[in-house]
Structures are given as structure tokens and as C-alpha cells.
Design a protein around this motif. Structure first.
Motif, PDB file in Angstrom:
ATOM      1  N   ARG A  57      -0.030  -4.556 -12.444  1.00 37.00           N
ATOM      2  CA  ARG A  57      -0.863  -5.741 -12.319  1.00 37.00           C
ATOM      3  C   ARG A  57      -1.178  -6.398 -13.663  1.00 37.00           C
ATOM      4  NH1 ARG A  57      -4.149  -5.612  -7.458  1.00 37.00           N
ATOM      5  NH2 ARG A  57      -3.490  -3.892  -6.123  1.00 37.00           N
ATOM      6  N   SER A 109      -7.400  -1.849  -6.798  1.00 37.54           N
ATOM      7  CA  SER A 109      -7.570  -3.220  -6.318  1.00 37.54           C
ATOM      8  C   SER A 109      -9.033  -3.643  -6.379  1.00 37.54           C
ATOM      9  CB  SER A 109      -7.059  -3.345  -4.884  1.00 37.54           C
ATOM     10  OG  SER A 109      -5.667  -3.131  -4.823  1.00 37.54           O
ATOM     11  N   ASP A 180      -6.788 -10.004  -5.367  1.00 38.84           N
ATOM     12  CA  ASP A 180      -7.767  -8.928  -5.315  1.00 38.84           C
ATOM     13  C   ASP A 180      -9.115  -9.380  -5.861  1.00 38.84           C
ATOM     14  OD1 ASP A 180      -6.036  -6.981  -4.252  1.00 38.84           O
ATOM     15  OD2 ASP A 180      -5.196  -6.609  -6.232  1.00 38.84           O
ATOM     16  N   ARG A 190      -7.460  -9.470   1.401  1.00 41.37           N
ATOM     17  CA  ARG A 190      -6.242 -10.144   0.946  1.00 41.37           C
ATOM     18  C   ARG A 190      -5.549 -10.841   2.112  1.00 41.37           C
ATOM     19  NH1 ARG A 190      -3.466  -8.475  -3.792  1.00 41.37           N
ATOM     20  NH2 ARG A 190      -1.519  -8.737  -2.649  1.00 41.37           N
TER      21      ARG A 190
END
Length: 221
Positions: A57, A109, A180, A190
Motif C-alpha cells: 500500500r 486496512s 480504506d 470498501r
């Protein structure tokens, strides 16, 4: 119970998911030093998963380095707690490790989302319209002849979308806010945000096609 009877070592192959699950379950409920050892092994395993997830990420996040590693450690620790709390619910339909991994990914997340909003320069009110051409894949050279399209697009965003659709689209497409993070800020999921984005893009496409700014085969995002 000896520690060696606990969950398999990381380099020890286990071909039977039921055996894998039984060994983890036994070790994590055995009490004493054996359980603490199993919990530490689980933490190390989930820390590796969490670190891999934050690295994946990282390119889309406005922070990195020690902050990301701290998120990984927090996520792994909370994932262990989650696994222990819900261990009685696990029925062994998949490998225990596969099931446990989902806790680490979920915690990453959630923590990335919360961490994102600690940065005061990322408030949703500042949409940054000047970034719109780049987010739509329009080069600087093309932007000079795309003024009409961009004006129409902004008009469509202002008039065709619901307030929720407009805010979600601008946050994700213009600002590049991770889903997120937006899910945390809006206290939603999401999946719900994906649906909102899909509906918003469909409305924009329909408007631009109807007003002859796009051919029917072109995309707006």
C-alpha cells in the motif's frame, strides 16, 4: 505439552489443513509457556503478513518509513488478539494460517485508514481541481485543448451527482484518497464506496456522451 507439539515451524510443511488447525488450536489454548510460545510465533507470522501489506500500500500513502512499520506492528498485535478472541468460531474450512492472515490484513486496512486522517493537509474539503486532468489521464499538452471537456465534467459533477457521490468521487479520483482511509472517515465499507464510485462514473459518462463530449466507447476515468 511440549512446545514442539504446538503449531508447525515456518519451514515445516503441513499438507493436511485439519492437522494444521488442530495443532494451532491446541497450542493457542494450552496455557502457560506453551501457549505464550505459540502466541509469539503467531505474532511473528502475522507481522510478516502486515509488513508485506503495508509495503504493497505504501506507494499510495502520504507517509512511510517508521510510521508504516509501526502500523505493521500494531496490526500484528491486534490481529493476534482477534484470532484468540474468535478461535472458537474457526471451523477449519481453510488453513488456520490463511484464516489468521485475514485478521492482519484487516487490521492494516483499519489502521492505515485512521492514520491517513492524522495529516491535516488531507482534509476532504480541499479537492484540488487542478489535478483533475492528470487523474483523468490528460497530458499537459492535451489539457490546453480539453478546457471544454473539463468544464463539462465539472458541471456534471456539480449537477448530476448526489452529494455523497460527488464527495466520494472527488476524494478518490481527484485527491487520491485510499478507499480504506475514506471508509474509516465515513464509517462505511470498501464495498459500499465501490458501489458509489461505480454509480457516479456511470452518471458522468452518460452526461458527457449525451452532450457529445465523449464517444459512446470512451471512458471518463
Amino acid at each position: 505439552m511440549d512446545v514442539g507439539d504446538g503449531p508447525p515451524a515456518q519451514d515445516e510443511p503441513v499438507t493436511d489443513p485439519l492437522t494444521d488447525t488442530a495443532r494451532w488450536r491446541s497450542a493457542l489454548t494450552s496455557g502457560g509457556a506453551a501457549q505464550r510460545s505459540a502466541e509469539e510465533r503467531l505474532y511473528r507470522m502475522l507481522l510478516g503478513v502486515a509488513r508485506a501489506e503495508v509495503r504493497r500500500r505504501a506507494p499510495s500513502l502520504p507517509f512511510g518509513g517508521p510510521e508504516l512499520d509501526d502500523i505493521a506492528h500494531q496490526a500484528a498485535a491486534d490481529a493476534v488478539i482477534g484470532v484468540l478472541r474468535r478461535l472458537h468460531e474457526f471451523r477449519g474450512e481453510s488453513r488456520f494460517t490463511t484464516w489468521a492472515y485475514t485478521f492482519a490484513i484487516f487490521e492494516v486496512s483499519a489502521k492505515v485508514g485512521r492514520h491517513f486522517w492524522r495529516h491535516p493537509d488531507l482534509a476532504l474539503e480541499d479537492y484540488g481541481w487542478e489535478r483533475l486532468p492528470d487523474r483523468l489521464g490528460i497530458t499537459p499538452e492535451e489539457a490546453s485543448v480539453a478546457d471544454d471537456l473539463l468544464t463539462a465534467l465539472r458541471e456534471a459533477i456539480d449537477t448530476q451527482l448526489t452529494r455523497r457521490q460527488r464527495e466520494v468521487l472527488l476524494a478518490v479520483v481527484v485527491r487520491g484518497v485510499p478507499l480504506d482511509a475514506l471508509a474509516v472517515a465515513r464509517k462505511t465499507t470498501r464495498g459500499a464506496l465501490y458501489k458509489t464510485l461505480f454509480d457516479a462514473r456511470r452518471k458522468l459518462r452518460g452526461y458527457l456522451v449525451t452532450h457529445h463530449y465523449l464517444d459512446d466507447q470512451e471512458e471518463v476515468t
